[in-house]
Write an enzyme that holds these catalytic residues in place. Structure first.
Site, mmCIF file in Angstrom:
data_model
loop_
_atom_site.group_PDB
_atom_site.id
_atom_site.type_symbol
_atom_site.label_atom_id
_atom_site.label_comp_id
_atom_site.label_asym_id
_atom_site.label_seq_id
_atom_site.Cartn_x
_atom_site.Cartn_y
_atom_site.Cartn_z
ATOM 1 N N PHE A 17 62.990 16.281 -7.450
ATOM 2 C CA PHE A 17 63.977 15.724 -6.522
ATOM 3 C C PHE A 17 63.640 14.265 -6.158
ATOM 4 O O PHE A 17 64.388 13.333 -6.501
ATOM 5 C CB PHE A 17 64.030 16.639 -5.284
ATOM 6 N N ASP B 252 51.673 19.433 -18.318
ATOM 7 C CA ASP B 252 51.003 19.857 -17.086
ATOM 8 C C ASP B 252 49.969 18.801 -16.667
ATOM 9 O O ASP B 252 49.096 18.439 -17.474
ATOM 10 C CB ASP B 252 50.308 21.202 -17.401
ATOM 11 N N ALA C 247 53.557 14.799 -8.480
ATOM 12 C CA ALA C 247 53.515 16.152 -9.068
ATOM 13 C C ALA C 247 52.801 17.085 -8.113
ATOM 14 O O ALA C 247 51.705 16.797 -7.638
ATOM 15 C CB ALA C 247 52.789 16.122 -10.408
ATOM 16 N N SER D 253 52.277 15.272 2.955
ATOM 17 C CA SER D 253 53.361 15.937 3.676
ATOM 18 C C SER D 253 53.032 16.077 5.160
ATOM 19 O O SER D 253 51.862 16.215 5.541
ATOM 20 C CB SER D 253 53.535 17.336 3.072
ATOM 21 N N TYR E 204 48.848 24.876 0.624
ATOM 22 C CA TYR E 204 49.585 23.629 0.354
ATOM 23 C C TYR E 204 49.088 22.502 1.263
ATOM 24 O O TYR E 204 48.754 21.409 0.797
ATOM 25 C CB TYR E 204 51.087 23.877 0.579
ATOM 26 N N VAL F 137 66.365 22.433 3.780
ATOM 27 C CA VAL F 137 67.473 23.129 4.446
ATOM 28 C C VAL F 137 68.827 22.437 4.212
ATOM 29 O O VAL F 137 69.857 23.108 4.044
ATOM 30 C CB VAL F 137 67.160 23.323 5.955
ATOM 31 N N ILE G 139 72.321 31.211 6.179
ATOM 32 C CA ILE G 139 71.444 31.975 7.086
ATOM 33 C C ILE G 139 70.612 30.984 7.893
ATOM 34 O O ILE G 139 69.832 30.208 7.320
ATOM 35 C CB ILE G 139 70.480 32.909 6.311
ATOM 36 N N ARG H 288 63.831 18.456 13.445
ATOM 37 C CA ARG H 288 63.227 17.888 12.248
ATOM 38 C C ARG H 288 63.540 16.385 12.213
ATOM 39 O O ARG H 288 64.543 15.937 12.766
ATOM 40 C CB ARG H 288 63.824 18.517 10.966
ATOM 41 N N ARG I 5 61.562 32.637 11.251
ATOM 42 C CA ARG I 5 60.569 33.148 10.295
ATOM 43 C C ARG I 5 59.181 32.763 10.800
ATOM 44 O O ARG I 5 58.998 31.663 11.332
ATOM 45 C CB ARG I 5 60.776 32.492 8.923
HETATM 46 P P1 NAD Z 1 60.004 18.879 -6.543
HETATM 47 O O1 NAD Z 1 59.486 20.269 -6.735
HETATM 48 O O2 NAD Z 1 61.409 18.596 -6.874
HETATM 49 O O3 NAD Z 1 59.066 17.841 -7.323
HETATM 50 C C1 NAD Z 1 57.767 18.139 -7.768
HETATM 51 C C2 NAD Z 1 57.731 17.902 -9.263
HETATM 52 O O4 NAD Z 1 56.402 18.155 -9.744
HETATM 53 C C3 NAD Z 1 58.684 18.846 -10.024
HETATM 54 O O5 NAD Z 1 59.495 18.089 -10.887
HETATM 55 C C4 NAD Z 1 57.750 19.761 -10.808
HETATM 56 O O6 NAD Z 1 58.314 20.180 -12.034
HETATM 57 C C5 NAD Z 1 56.540 18.871 -10.977
HETATM 58 N N1 NAD Z 1 55.312 19.646 -11.182
HETATM 59 C C6 NAD Z 1 54.878 20.725 -10.497
HETATM 60 N N2 NAD Z 1 53.721 21.185 -11.018
HETATM 61 C C7 NAD Z 1 53.422 20.361 -12.059
HETATM 62 C C8 NAD Z 1 52.363 20.318 -13.004
HETATM 63 N N3 NAD Z 1 51.361 21.212 -12.976
HETATM 64 N N4 NAD Z 1 52.372 19.349 -13.937
HETATM 65 C C9 NAD Z 1 53.377 18.441 -13.998
HETATM 66 N N5 NAD Z 1 54.412 18.425 -13.131
HETATM 67 C C10 NAD Z 1 54.421 19.379 -12.175
HETATM 68 O O7 NAD Z 1 59.704 18.495 -5.021
HETATM 69 P P2 NAD Z 1 59.991 17.151 -4.218
HETATM 70 O O8 NAD Z 1 60.636 17.559 -2.965
HETATM 71 O O9 NAD Z 1 60.613 16.121 -5.075
HETATM 72 O O10 NAD Z 1 58.507 16.716 -3.877
HETATM 73 C C11 NAD Z 1 57.864 15.556 -4.428
HETATM 74 C C12 NAD Z 1 56.568 15.345 -3.678
HETATM 75 O O11 NAD Z 1 56.840 15.104 -2.306
HETATM 76 C C13 NAD Z 1 55.619 16.544 -3.733
HETATM 77 O O12 NAD Z 1 54.309 16.075 -3.849
HETATM 78 C C14 NAD Z 1 55.852 17.214 -2.397
HETATM 79 O O13 NAD Z 1 54.738 17.964 -2.004
HETATM 80 C C15 NAD Z 1 56.100 16.013 -1.499
HETATM 81 N N6 NAD Z 1 56.874 16.292 -0.270
HETATM 82 C C16 NAD Z 1 58.211 16.593 -0.327
HETATM 83 C C17 NAD Z 1 58.911 16.795 0.867
HETATM 84 C C18 NAD Z 1 60.389 17.102 0.887
HETATM 85 O O14 NAD Z 1 60.992 17.168 1.980
HETATM 86 N N7 NAD Z 1 61.054 17.272 -0.231
HETATM 87 C C19 NAD Z 1 58.245 16.722 2.092
HETATM 88 C C20 NAD Z 1 56.889 16.444 2.098
HETATM 89 C C21 NAD Z 1 56.210 16.188 0.912
#
Ligand code: NAD
Length: 312
Positions: free
Chosen positions: A12, A55, A77, A122, A146, A190, A205, A214, A272
């Site tokens: 994302f 990976d 990642a 995060s 996490y 959400v 839900i 938030r 939850r």
């Molecule tokens: P996401 O799951 O869409 O992105 C994570 C990406 O990492 C995915 O494309 C997934 O395929 C890839 N990935 C997972 N395991 C992997 C592996 N072993 N090797 C290679 N690629 C791998 O989630 P996101 O929301 O885009 O999150 C991006 C970053 O931001 C993450 O580090 C997440 O912890 C952090 N984050 C996101 C939010 C949020 O609100 N979305 C909030 C706090 C932190």
């Protein structure tokens, strides 16, 4: 040409970042195993980036990638699902911590000095302590694998900076929303679930009464902040990225309904366990860098809805 590595670049936030970096003229390499990310997230930059479906825990492979000696590295990642980390703590640990430390170590021993190594953390590291807004130097309470791994990776990232002279920085995201967020599970962001329910006229839900707060941030502002922070030589340590606003979930949904011109069918259920009640970032440190958010919540919601309708 500026060479950039984005791990998790098909996800994302990663895909939104990659698209912006390509627009800026950067030469972008992505490593993503597509466990959560999707190729269609990168369709706009197809043929313009180097993409490895791989990976990040494969250390030998990552070493070969890092031998390109990047100017900037954005480490996104991660297994971004808290629930998943509770169910598979060791496997997620290998992604969320081991892979990060291994990359830092490889940079160190090979004397690679990217202009910035940016680790994405995060707000989960703050846990359930009541103090608000959450300050970067305030108490942390990592309550899940996490959050533990994010916090440990933060510390490694910062220490590789102070001990070995790497230019590193950590950002803590609050609640990010916007295009390409995957609404597939009940633990997804959400607003991505709300968007899907509004589009498909499905029941939403609500766990709790909607008074939980938030600090929602539109993904374009997240991407702008990441690029801004990485380009500033003097940035270091940890930065919260949020708007510094505390919004009740139900109020945000009402605002979103007006934008969408639709009413959301909401079924209320008990909260939850583990869901936090209140969250808001202290963004003093972020603002001191000179960064100014462009979109804000309302404009972000408008832009997100336009995108969602066009994709539906
Ligand atoms: P996401 O799951 O869409 O992105 C994570 C990406 O990492 C995915 O494309 C997934 O395929 C890839 N990935 C997972 N395991 C992997 C592996 N072993 N090797 C290679 N690629 C791998 O989630 P996101 O929301 O885009 O999150 C991006 C970053 O931001 C993450 O580090 C997440 O912890 C952090 N984050 C996101 C939010 C949020 O609100 N979305 C909030 C706090 C932190």
């Amino acid at each position: 040409m500026v060479r950039v590595l984005v791990t998790g670049g098909a996800g994302f936030i990663g895909s939104n970042l990659v698209i912006s970096l390509v627009k800026e003229g950067c030469d972008v390499t992505v490593v993503d195993d597509l466990s959560m990310g999707m190729m269609k997230n990168l369709k706009d930059v197809q043929g313009k980036i180097i993409f490895y479906k791989h990976d990040v825990c494969d250390h030998v492979f990552m070493h070969r990638v890092l031998d390109a000696n990047f100017d900037y590295i954005y480490y996104l990642a991660a297994v971004a699902s808290v629930v998943d980390s509770v169910e598979r703590p060791y496997i997620t640990h290998q992604v969320n911590q081991e892979s990060v430390v291994n990359s830092l170590e490889y940079l160190r021993i090979n004397h690679y000095f990217p202009k910035k190594f940016l680790f994405i953390s995060s707000a989960a590291v703050y846990g359930n302590y009541p103090e608000l807004p959450k300050k970067e130097n305030g108490r942390v309470q990592p309550l899940t694998p996490y959050a533990v791994d994010k916090y440990a990776s933060e510390r490694f990232t910062i220490d590789y900076g102070t001990l070995y002279g790497l230019s590193t920085v950590v950002v803590r995201f609050f609640n990010v929303f916007g295009p390409r967020q995957n609404p597939s599970s009940s633990y997804s962001g959400v607003l991505s679930i709300v968007t899907k329910c509004l589009l498909k006229n499905k029941k939403f839900i609500m766990y709790g009464d909607g008074s939980q707060t938030r600090d929602f941030v539109y993904v374009d502002d997240i991407v702008r902040a990441l690029i801004f922070i990485s380009k500033k030589k003097e940035t270091c340590g940890v930065y919260n990225i949020g708007y510094g606003e505390q919004n009740k979930l139900l109020d945000v949904i009402r605002q979103y309904e007006k934008i969408a011109g639709k009413r959301l069918d909401i079924e209320f259920k008990d909260p939850r366990s583990g869901d936090i009640q209140e969250s808001m970032a202290d963004v003093t440190r972020l603002k001191k860098t000179g960064f100014v958010a462009k979109w804000g919540l309302e404009n972000g919601l408008k832009k997100y809805w336009r995108y969602a309708e066009s994709e539906f």
